[in-house]
Design a protein around this motif. Structure first.
Motif, mmCIF file in Angstrom:
data_model
loop_
_atom_site.group_PDB
_atom_site.id
_atom_site.type_symbol
_atom_site.label_atom_id
_atom_site.label_comp_id
_atom_site.label_asym_id
_atom_site.label_seq_id
_atom_site.Cartn_x
_atom_site.Cartn_y
_atom_site.Cartn_z
ATOM 1 N N GLN A 14 0.832 -1.211 0.000
ATOM 2 C CA GLN A 14 0.000 0.000 0.000
ATOM 3 C C GLN A 14 0.863 1.256 0.000
ATOM 4 O O GLN A 14 0.526 2.228 -0.661
ATOM 5 C CB GLN A 14 -0.953 -0.009 1.196
ATOM 6 N N THR A 15 1.962 1.249 0.750
ATOM 7 C CA THR A 15 2.860 2.403 0.772
ATOM 8 C C THR A 15 3.386 2.699 -0.626
ATOM 9 O O THR A 15 3.357 3.836 -1.085
ATOM 10 C CB THR A 15 4.037 2.160 1.745
ATOM 11 N N VAL A 16 3.845 1.679 -1.321
ATOM 12 C CA VAL A 16 4.392 1.863 -2.672
ATOM 13 C C VAL A 16 3.295 2.252 -3.651
ATOM 14 O O VAL A 16 3.466 3.193 -4.443
ATOM 15 C CB VAL A 16 5.122 0.592 -3.154
ATOM 16 N N SER A 17 2.163 1.568 -3.621
ATOM 17 C CA SER A 17 1.120 1.847 -4.613
ATOM 18 C C SER A 17 0.518 3.238 -4.426
ATOM 19 O O SER A 17 0.336 3.969 -5.403
ATOM 20 C CB SER A 17 0.032 0.770 -4.580
ATOM 21 N N ILE A 18 0.244 3.638 -3.196
ATOM 22 C CA ILE A 18 -0.316 4.971 -2.960
ATOM 23 C C ILE A 18 0.696 6.049 -3.308
ATOM 24 O O ILE A 18 0.364 7.045 -3.965
ATOM 25 C CB ILE A 18 -0.801 5.100 -1.504
ATOM 26 N N SER A 19 1.941 5.875 -2.898
ATOM 27 C CA SER A 19 2.981 6.859 -3.209
ATOM 28 C C SER A 19 3.204 6.983 -4.713
ATOM 29 O O SER A 19 3.436 8.083 -5.222
ATOM 30 C CB SER A 19 4.300 6.473 -2.525
ATOM 31 N N SER A 20 3.123 5.872 -5.422
ATOM 32 C CA SER A 20 3.326 5.896 -6.876
ATOM 33 C C SER A 20 2.210 6.630 -7.597
ATOM 34 O O SER A 20 2.437 7.271 -8.621
ATOM 35 C CB SER A 20 3.419 4.471 -7.414
ATOM 36 N N VAL A 21 1.000 6.548 -7.074
ATOM 37 C CA VAL A 21 -0.130 7.257 -7.672
ATOM 38 C C VAL A 21 -0.017 8.757 -7.380
ATOM 39 O O VAL A 21 -0.310 9.594 -8.226
ATOM 40 C CB VAL A 21 -1.467 6.684 -7.157
ATOM 41 N N GLU A 22 0.450 9.104 -6.182
ATOM 42 C CA GLU A 22 0.539 10.506 -5.776
ATOM 43 C C GLU A 22 1.795 11.213 -6.290
ATOM 44 O O GLU A 22 1.824 12.433 -6.347
ATOM 45 C CB GLU A 22 0.462 10.606 -4.254
ATOM 46 N N ASP A 23 2.824 10.469 -6.652
ATOM 47 C CA ASP A 23 4.081 11.070 -7.128
ATOM 48 C C ASP A 23 3.895 11.578 -8.556
ATOM 49 O O ASP A 23 3.629 10.792 -9.465
ATOM 50 C CB ASP A 23 5.187 10.026 -7.089
ATOM 51 N N PRO A 24 4.058 12.881 -8.795
ATOM 52 C CA PRO A 24 3.858 13.404 -10.147
ATOM 53 C C PRO A 24 4.894 12.888 -11.155
ATOM 54 O O PRO A 24 4.647 12.914 -12.355
ATOM 55 C CB PRO A 24 3.964 14.914 -9.971
ATOM 56 N N ARG A 25 6.020 12.399 -10.689
ATOM 57 C CA ARG A 25 7.038 11.868 -11.603
ATOM 58 C C ARG A 25 6.765 10.425 -12.007
ATOM 59 O O ARG A 25 7.340 9.933 -12.976
ATOM 60 C CB ARG A 25 8.417 11.963 -10.958
ATOM 61 N N ALA A 26 5.910 9.746 -11.262
ATOM 62 C CA ALA A 26 5.613 8.337 -11.551
ATOM 63 C C ALA A 26 4.378 8.223 -12.438
ATOM 64 O O ALA A 26 3.476 9.049 -12.378
ATOM 65 C CB ALA A 26 5.381 7.573 -10.246
ATOM 66 N N SER A 27 4.362 7.186 -13.244
ATOM 67 C CA SER A 27 3.207 6.903 -14.101
ATOM 68 C C SER A 27 2.197 6.024 -13.376
ATOM 69 O O SER A 27 1.176 5.669 -13.935
ATOM 70 C CB SER A 27 3.658 6.168 -15.366
ATOM 71 N N GLY A 28 2.511 5.632 -12.162
ATOM 72 C CA GLY A 28 1.675 4.728 -11.386
ATOM 73 C C GLY A 28 2.528 3.585 -10.879
ATOM 74 O O GLY A 28 3.714 3.756 -10.630
ATOM 75 N N TRP A 29 1.926 2.430 -10.753
ATOM 76 C CA TRP A 29 2.657 1.258 -10.283
ATOM 77 C C TRP A 29 2.191 0.015 -11.021
ATOM 78 O O TRP A 29 1.173 0.030 -11.686
ATOM 79 C CB TRP A 29 2.457 1.078 -8.770
ATOM 80 N N LYS A 30 2.998 -1.037 -10.918
ATOM 81 C CA LYS A 30 2.620 -2.319 -11.528
ATOM 82 C C LYS A 30 2.904 -3.438 -10.529
ATOM 83 O O LYS A 30 3.703 -3.279 -9.610
ATOM 84 C CB LYS A 30 3.367 -2.564 -12.822
ATOM 85 N N ARG A 31 2.234 -4.534 -10.727
ATOM 86 C CA ARG A 31 2.426 -5.718 -9.890
ATOM 87 C C ARG A 31 3.589 -6.530 -10.450
ATOM 88 O O ARG A 31 3.647 -6.816 -11.649
ATOM 89 C CB ARG A 31 1.159 -6.560 -9.899
#
Length: 67
Positions: A14-31
């Motif tokens: 959850q820490t990684v997935s939420i941070s990846s969604v909120e980080d403007p430099r990230a495109s999101g996250w993947k499994r």
């Protein structure tokens, strides 16, 4: 013991997935699948919202995607 492992691992996921969604430099996250079941393999590499669906004894992780 599988349920406890899931609770502990879900906090990290959850820490990684939420941070990846909120980080403007990230495109999101993947499994990223480690061992995994058919369910995890079917979701591997897909971009999703901030929630990481897991199951007992799931060894998969969320990984941020940049670029």
């Amino acid at each position: 013991s599988g349920g406890l492992q899931q609770i502990i691992a879900d906090a990290s996921r959850q820490t990684v997935s939420i941070s990846s969604v909120e980080d403007p430099r990230a495109s999101g996250w993947k499994r990223v699948v480690f061992g995994g079941c058919d369910y995890c393999r079917s979701l591997a590499g897909t971009f999703t919202g901030p929630d990481f669906d897991s199951h007992t004894n799931c060894g998969c992780v969320a990984s941020p995607v940049f670029g």
